[in-house]
Design a protein around this motif. Structure first.
Motif, mmCIF file in Angstrom:
data_model
loop_
_atom_site.group_PDB
_atom_site.id
_atom_site.type_symbol
_atom_site.label_atom_id
_atom_site.label_comp_id
_atom_site.label_asym_id
_atom_site.label_seq_id
_atom_site.Cartn_x
_atom_site.Cartn_y
_atom_site.Cartn_z
ATOM 1 N N MET A 63 41.032 30.632 34.928
ATOM 2 C CA MET A 63 39.860 30.428 35.789
ATOM 3 C C MET A 63 40.246 29.626 37.018
ATOM 4 N N MET A 64 39.653 30.025 38.145
ATOM 5 C CA MET A 64 40.083 29.456 39.429
ATOM 6 C C MET A 64 38.931 29.286 40.400
ATOM 7 N N VAL A 65 39.146 28.352 41.337
ATOM 8 C CA VAL A 65 38.277 28.253 42.503
ATOM 9 C C VAL A 65 39.137 28.576 43.717
ATOM 10 N N TRP A 66 38.675 29.520 44.534
ATOM 11 C CA TRP A 66 39.387 29.893 45.760
ATOM 12 C C TRP A 66 38.454 29.701 46.949
ATOM 13 N N GLU A 67 39.050 29.449 48.110
ATOM 14 C CA GLU A 67 38.254 29.221 49.322
ATOM 15 C C GLU A 67 38.739 30.120 50.450
ATOM 16 N N GLY A 68 37.804 30.598 51.278
ATOM 17 C CA GLY A 68 38.164 31.409 52.439
ATOM 18 C C GLY A 68 36.926 31.880 53.164
ATOM 19 N N GLU A 69 37.154 32.504 54.312
ATOM 20 C CA GLU A 69 36.028 32.995 55.097
ATOM 21 C C GLU A 69 35.380 34.192 54.394
ATOM 22 N N ASN A 70 34.093 34.117 54.158
ATOM 23 C CA ASN A 70 33.350 35.229 53.522
ATOM 24 C C ASN A 70 33.977 35.655 52.193
ATOM 25 N N ILE A 71 34.531 34.677 51.462
ATOM 26 C CA ILE A 71 35.359 35.033 50.291
ATOM 27 C C ILE A 71 34.557 35.653 49.147
ATOM 28 N N ILE A 72 33.282 35.299 49.011
ATOM 29 C CA ILE A 72 32.502 35.811 47.870
ATOM 30 C C ILE A 72 32.390 37.330 47.966
ATOM 31 N N ALA A 73 31.923 37.816 49.105
ATOM 32 C CA ALA A 73 31.771 39.265 49.291
ATOM 33 C C ALA A 73 33.135 39.952 49.361
ATOM 34 N N SER A 74 34.095 39.326 50.034
ATOM 35 C CA SER A 74 35.418 39.960 50.174
ATOM 36 C C SER A 74 36.124 40.106 48.834
ATOM 37 N N MET A 75 35.997 39.101 47.992
ATOM 38 C CA MET A 75 36.631 39.221 46.667
ATOM 39 C C MET A 75 35.952 40.302 45.845
ATOM 40 N N ARG A 76 34.625 40.440 45.981
ATOM 41 C CA ARG A 76 33.931 41.522 45.253
ATOM 42 C C ARG A 76 34.471 42.877 45.724
ATOM 43 N N THR A 77 34.716 42.987 47.041
ATOM 44 C CA THR A 77 35.284 44.231 47.569
ATOM 45 C C THR A 77 36.705 44.444 47.046
ATOM 46 N N MET A 78 37.504 43.389 47.042
ATOM 47 C CA MET A 78 38.888 43.511 46.549
ATOM 48 C C MET A 78 38.932 43.828 45.055
ATOM 49 N N MET A 79 37.935 43.327 44.301
ATOM 50 C CA MET A 79 37.869 43.598 42.855
ATOM 51 C C MET A 79 37.474 45.039 42.578
ATOM 52 N N GLY A 80 36.581 45.586 43.395
ATOM 53 C CA GLY A 80 36.059 46.930 43.146
ATOM 54 C C GLY A 80 34.849 46.887 42.229
ATOM 55 N N LYS A 81 34.263 48.058 42.021
ATOM 56 C CA LYS A 81 33.028 48.142 41.244
ATOM 57 C C LYS A 81 33.210 47.676 39.803
ATOM 58 N N THR A 82 32.098 47.245 39.190
ATOM 59 C CA THR A 82 32.107 46.742 37.809
ATOM 60 C C THR A 82 32.729 47.766 36.859
ATOM 61 N N ASN A 83 32.368 49.031 37.029
ATOM 62 C CA ASN A 83 32.955 50.109 36.215
ATOM 63 C C ASN A 83 34.252 50.574 36.879
ATOM 64 N N PRO A 84 35.394 50.287 36.274
ATOM 65 C CA PRO A 84 36.686 50.614 36.894
ATOM 66 C C PRO A 84 36.854 52.096 37.222
ATOM 67 N N ASN A 85 36.084 52.956 36.513
ATOM 68 C CA ASN A 85 36.158 54.385 36.826
ATOM 69 C C ASN A 85 35.527 54.722 38.163
ATOM 70 N N GLU A 86 34.656 53.826 38.626
ATOM 71 C CA GLU A 86 34.023 54.034 39.933
ATOM 72 C C GLU A 86 34.661 53.161 41.004
#
Ligand code: DAT
Ligand code: MG
Length: 149
Positions: A72-95
């Motif tokens: 578990m980690m805390v990371w910091e950056g510009e607009n990181i919450i939305a950007s990390m969600r984009t980098m992670m991809g959708k909840t269902n890995p098939n999508e």
């Protein structure tokens, strides 16, 4: 600057994906503020996923999340919450799109290897659930001026 709570789930650890995932986050230029490797107590896992209590997958989710150690980690950056969600991809890995973490490394929603906060409110709540103030570092990487003007 924004902070987010990121967790590599037990399957990411078991599958030896830690370094690949961390490389993506670190290379993006985000700043690591805190990190812990541990098995989450059941009660804390239930609090973390409180919004899903009562759903059919809840019990399985808690079993999975407490089945082994997580990072578990805390990371910091510009607009990181939305950007990390984009980098992670959708909840269902098939999508999840190729090139995203879940798109590249996972197959099922119930084994989707990574968690990231979905809003500033969730980030604050999740960081406070897992970290004390003194565990969060205040530091300035020397490359900062080359990342953000
Ligand atoms: P996310 O992790 O992308 O924020 P979420 O908050 O909707 O997604 O769900 C939390 C986690 O719960 C998700 O990462 C995996 C699990 N989950 C969600 N929906 C599920 C489903 N239909 N079947 C199995 N697990 C599910
Ligand atoms: Mg969520």
């Amino acid at each position: 600057m924004e902070r987010t709570f990121i967790m590599l789930k037990p399957d990411a650890i078991q599958r030896g994906l830690m370094s690949d995932i961390l490389k993506r986050i670190e290379s993006k230029g985000y700043k690591l503020l805190a990190m812990k490797f541990l098995r989450i107590p059941r009660e804390q896992a239930e609090r973390h996923y409180a919004e899903h209590k009562g759903k059919p997958f809840f019990e399985g989710l808690i079993e999975y999340m407490t089945s082994g150690p997580v990072l578990m980690m805390v990371w910091e950056g510009e607009n990181i919450i939305a950007s990390m969600r984009t980098m992670m991809g959708k909840t269902n890995p098939n999508e999840a799109a190729p090139g995203t973490i879940r798109g590249d490394y996972a197959q099922q929603t119930g084994r989707n290897i990574i968690h990231g906060s979905d809003s500033p409110e969730s980030a604050k709540r999740e960081i406070e659930l897992f970290f004390n103030d003194y565990e969060i570092q205040s530091w300035e990487p020397s490359v900062s001026k080359w990342l953000c003007e």
